[in-house]
Design an enzyme around this catalytic site. Structure first.
Site, PDB file in Angstrom:
ATOM      1  N   LYS A   1      -1.247 -13.462   2.267  1.00 17.33           N
ATOM      2  CA  LYS A   1      -1.347 -13.642   0.818  1.00 17.33           C
ATOM      3  C   LYS A   1      -1.101 -15.104   0.421  1.00 17.33           C
ATOM      4  O   LYS A   1      -0.633 -15.912   1.228  1.00 17.33           O
ATOM      5  CB  LYS A   1      -0.349 -12.700   0.130  1.00 17.33           C
ATOM      6  CG  LYS A   1      -0.658 -11.213   0.370  1.00 17.33           C
ATOM      7  CD  LYS A   1       0.238 -10.322  -0.486  1.00 17.33           C
ATOM      8  CE  LYS A   1      -0.055  -8.853  -0.250  1.00 17.33           C
ATOM      9  NZ  LYS A   1       0.726  -7.989  -1.192  1.00 17.33           N
TER      10      LYS A   1
ATOM     11  N   ARG B   1       1.876  -2.547  10.675  1.00 19.15           N
ATOM     12  CA  ARG B   1       2.884  -2.225   9.645  1.00 19.15           C
ATOM     13  C   ARG B   1       4.291  -2.532  10.153  1.00 19.15           C
ATOM     14  O   ARG B   1       5.145  -3.002   9.398  1.00 19.15           O
ATOM     15  CB  ARG B   1       2.747  -0.767   9.204  1.00 19.15           C
ATOM     16  CG  ARG B   1       1.442  -0.507   8.457  1.00 19.15           C
ATOM     17  CD  ARG B   1       1.376   0.886   7.878  1.00 19.15           C
ATOM     18  NE  ARG B   1       2.247   1.046   6.713  1.00 19.15           N
ATOM     19  CZ  ARG B   1       1.974   0.543   5.511  1.00 19.15           C
ATOM     20  NH1 ARG B   1       0.882  -0.151   5.303  1.00 19.15           N
ATOM     21  NH2 ARG B   1       2.798   0.747   4.509  1.00 19.15           N
TER      22      ARG B   1
ATOM     23  N   TYR C   1      -7.744  -3.420  -4.744  1.00 20.74           N
ATOM     24  CA  TYR C   1      -6.537  -2.660  -5.076  1.00 20.74           C
ATOM     25  C   TYR C   1      -6.808  -1.548  -6.091  1.00 20.74           C
ATOM     26  O   TYR C   1      -5.884  -1.120  -6.795  1.00 20.74           O
ATOM     27  CB  TYR C   1      -5.458  -3.605  -5.611  1.00 20.74           C
ATOM     28  CG  TYR C   1      -4.747  -4.412  -4.527  1.00 20.74           C
ATOM     29  CD1 TYR C   1      -4.013  -3.777  -3.525  1.00 20.74           C
ATOM     30  CD2 TYR C   1      -4.783  -5.797  -4.532  1.00 20.74           C
ATOM     31  CE1 TYR C   1      -3.338  -4.503  -2.552  1.00 20.74           C
ATOM     32  CE2 TYR C   1      -4.104  -6.543  -3.558  1.00 20.74           C
ATOM     33  CZ  TYR C   1      -3.380  -5.875  -2.572  1.00 20.74           C
ATOM     34  OH  TYR C   1      -2.712  -6.597  -1.612  1.00 20.74           O
TER      35      TYR C   1
ATOM     36  N   ASN D   1       4.782 -11.041  -1.245  1.00 20.40           N
ATOM     37  CA  ASN D   1       5.360 -10.437  -0.035  1.00 20.40           C
ATOM     38  C   ASN D   1       4.593 -10.787   1.241  1.00 20.40           C
ATOM     39  O   ASN D   1       4.610 -10.036   2.208  1.00 20.40           O
ATOM     40  CB  ASN D   1       5.567  -8.929  -0.219  1.00 20.40           C
ATOM     41  CG  ASN D   1       4.270  -8.151  -0.292  1.00 20.40           C
ATOM     42  OD1 ASN D   1       3.201  -8.730  -0.473  1.00 20.40           O
ATOM     43  ND2 ASN D   1       4.351  -6.839  -0.140  1.00 20.40           N
TER      44      ASN D   1
ATOM     45  N   HIS E   1      -0.532  -8.219   3.501  1.00 25.91           N
ATOM     46  CA  HIS E   1      -0.960  -6.851   3.211  1.00 25.91           C
ATOM     47  C   HIS E   1      -1.473  -6.245   4.504  1.00 25.91           C
ATOM     48  O   HIS E   1      -2.086  -6.946   5.313  1.00 25.91           O
ATOM     49  CB  HIS E   1      -2.101  -6.829   2.183  1.00 25.91           C
ATOM     50  CG  HIS E   1      -2.813  -5.505   2.152  1.00 25.91           C
ATOM     51  ND1 HIS E   1      -2.321  -4.436   1.440  1.00 25.91           N
ATOM     52  CD2 HIS E   1      -3.923  -5.054   2.798  1.00 25.91           C
ATOM     53  CE1 HIS E   1      -3.126  -3.385   1.650  1.00 25.91           C
ATOM     54  NE2 HIS E   1      -4.096  -3.743   2.460  1.00 25.91           N
TER      55      HIS E   1
ATOM     56  N   GLU F   1     -11.184  -0.728   3.741  1.00 26.36           N
ATOM     57  CA  GLU F   1     -10.759  -2.104   3.451  1.00 26.36           C
ATOM     58  C   GLU F   1     -11.530  -3.112   4.308  1.00 26.36           C
ATOM     59  O   GLU F   1     -11.881  -4.195   3.834  1.00 26.36           O
ATOM     60  CB  GLU F   1      -9.249  -2.237   3.681  1.00 26.36           C
ATOM     61  CG  GLU F   1      -8.442  -1.430   2.675  1.00 26.36           C
ATOM     62  CD  GLU F   1      -6.936  -1.606   2.825  1.00 26.36           C
ATOM     63  OE1 GLU F   1      -6.492  -2.368   3.707  1.00 26.36           O
ATOM     64  OE2 GLU F   1      -6.209  -0.986   2.030  1.00 26.36           O
TER      65      GLU F   1
HETATM   66  P1  CMP Z   1       0.354  -4.473  -0.601  1.00 24.88           P
HETATM   67  O1  CMP Z   1       0.573  -3.920   0.747  1.00 24.88           O
HETATM   68  O2  CMP Z   1      -0.570  -5.637  -0.720  1.00 24.88           O
HETATM   69  O3  CMP Z   1      -0.191  -3.312  -1.559  1.00 24.88           O
HETATM   70  C1  CMP Z   1       0.001  -3.329  -2.951  1.00 24.88           C
HETATM   71  C2  CMP Z   1       0.943  -4.412  -3.395  1.00 24.88           C
HETATM   72  O4  CMP Z   1       1.491  -4.255  -4.680  1.00 24.88           O
HETATM   73  C3  CMP Z   1       2.141  -4.455  -2.481  1.00 24.88           C
HETATM   74  O5  CMP Z   1       1.764  -4.936  -1.217  1.00 24.88           O
HETATM   75  C4  CMP Z   1       3.103  -5.324  -3.286  1.00 24.88           C
HETATM   76  O6  CMP Z   1       2.899  -6.712  -3.053  1.00 24.88           O
HETATM   77  C5  CMP Z   1       2.681  -5.046  -4.737  1.00 24.88           C
HETATM   78  N1  CMP Z   1       3.720  -4.309  -5.476  1.00 24.88           N
HETATM   79  C6  CMP Z   1       4.376  -4.778  -6.550  1.00 24.88           C
HETATM   80  N2  CMP Z   1       5.244  -3.859  -7.009  1.00 24.88           N
HETATM   81  C7  CMP Z   1       5.139  -2.787  -6.187  1.00 24.88           C
HETATM   82  C8  CMP Z   1       5.808  -1.523  -6.134  1.00 24.88           C
HETATM   83  N3  CMP Z   1       6.731  -1.164  -7.006  1.00 24.88           N
HETATM   84  N4  CMP Z   1       5.444  -0.662  -5.150  1.00 24.88           N
HETATM   85  C9  CMP Z   1       4.487  -1.001  -4.243  1.00 24.88           C
HETATM   86  N5  CMP Z   1       3.838  -2.179  -4.258  1.00 24.88           N
HETATM   87  C10 CMP Z   1       4.173  -3.071  -5.216  1.00 24.88           C
END
Ligand code: CMP
Length: 140
Positions: free
Chosen positions: A10, A86, A50, A113, A116, A127
């Protein structure tokens, strides 16, 4: 079984200049990079990717963040790739991620974070197709 999974480094991790360190973790875990591409996502790209999260309160912040800078997108292939990836990433919220995981080491917040990863084999197929036409995936 040999699987493929979609991985995105990211904007926060690209800005931190840790693409190579993250790639090393993939390779060290036996995951092979069989496609990769750096791009800056459009809002339409991020919203489509998303789409499953469209109704969630964090959707707009998530899309805003994902378009804030370039991302590195790759397909990883290997034994049990979805779960192996993961495990390398750690929990979505870096505060909850286990020591030594990518998110514990490189991520700042649940939005920023670092990475992904697809959460299941079926999701991975969708995806991967979203970002890579089949011709651009190079298996051995
Ligand atoms: P990702 O695996 O990219 O999938 C969805 C993203 O939403 C997740 O990582 C987080 O970066 C973001 N996100 C923000 N808030 C939340 C939440 N409460 N629960 C899950 N994903 C979240």
């Amino acid at each position: 079984a040999i699987e493929r999974t979609l991985s995105i480094i990211k904007p926060d991790a690209v800005a931190k200049n840790v693409i190579g360190q993250i790639y090393s973790r993939f390779e060290g875990a036996g995951l092979k990079i069989v496609a990769s591409r750096m791009t800056q996502l459009s809002r339409a790209d991020a919203e489509g990717f998303y789409a499953a999260h469209k109704e969630r309160g964090f959707f707009k912040d998530l899309v805003d963040f994902m378009v804030s800078g370039p991302v590195m997108i790759q397909v990883l292939e290997g034994e049990n790739a979805v779960l192996a990836h993961r495990d390398l990433m750690g929990a979505t919220d870096p505060k909850k991620a286990e020591k030594g995981t990518i998110r514990a080491d490189f991520a700042e917040s649940i939005d920023a974070n670092a990475v992904h990863g697809s959460d299941a084999v079926e999701a991975a197929a969708v995806e991967i197709a979203y970002f890579f036409p089949a011709l651009n995936v190079y298996s051995r």
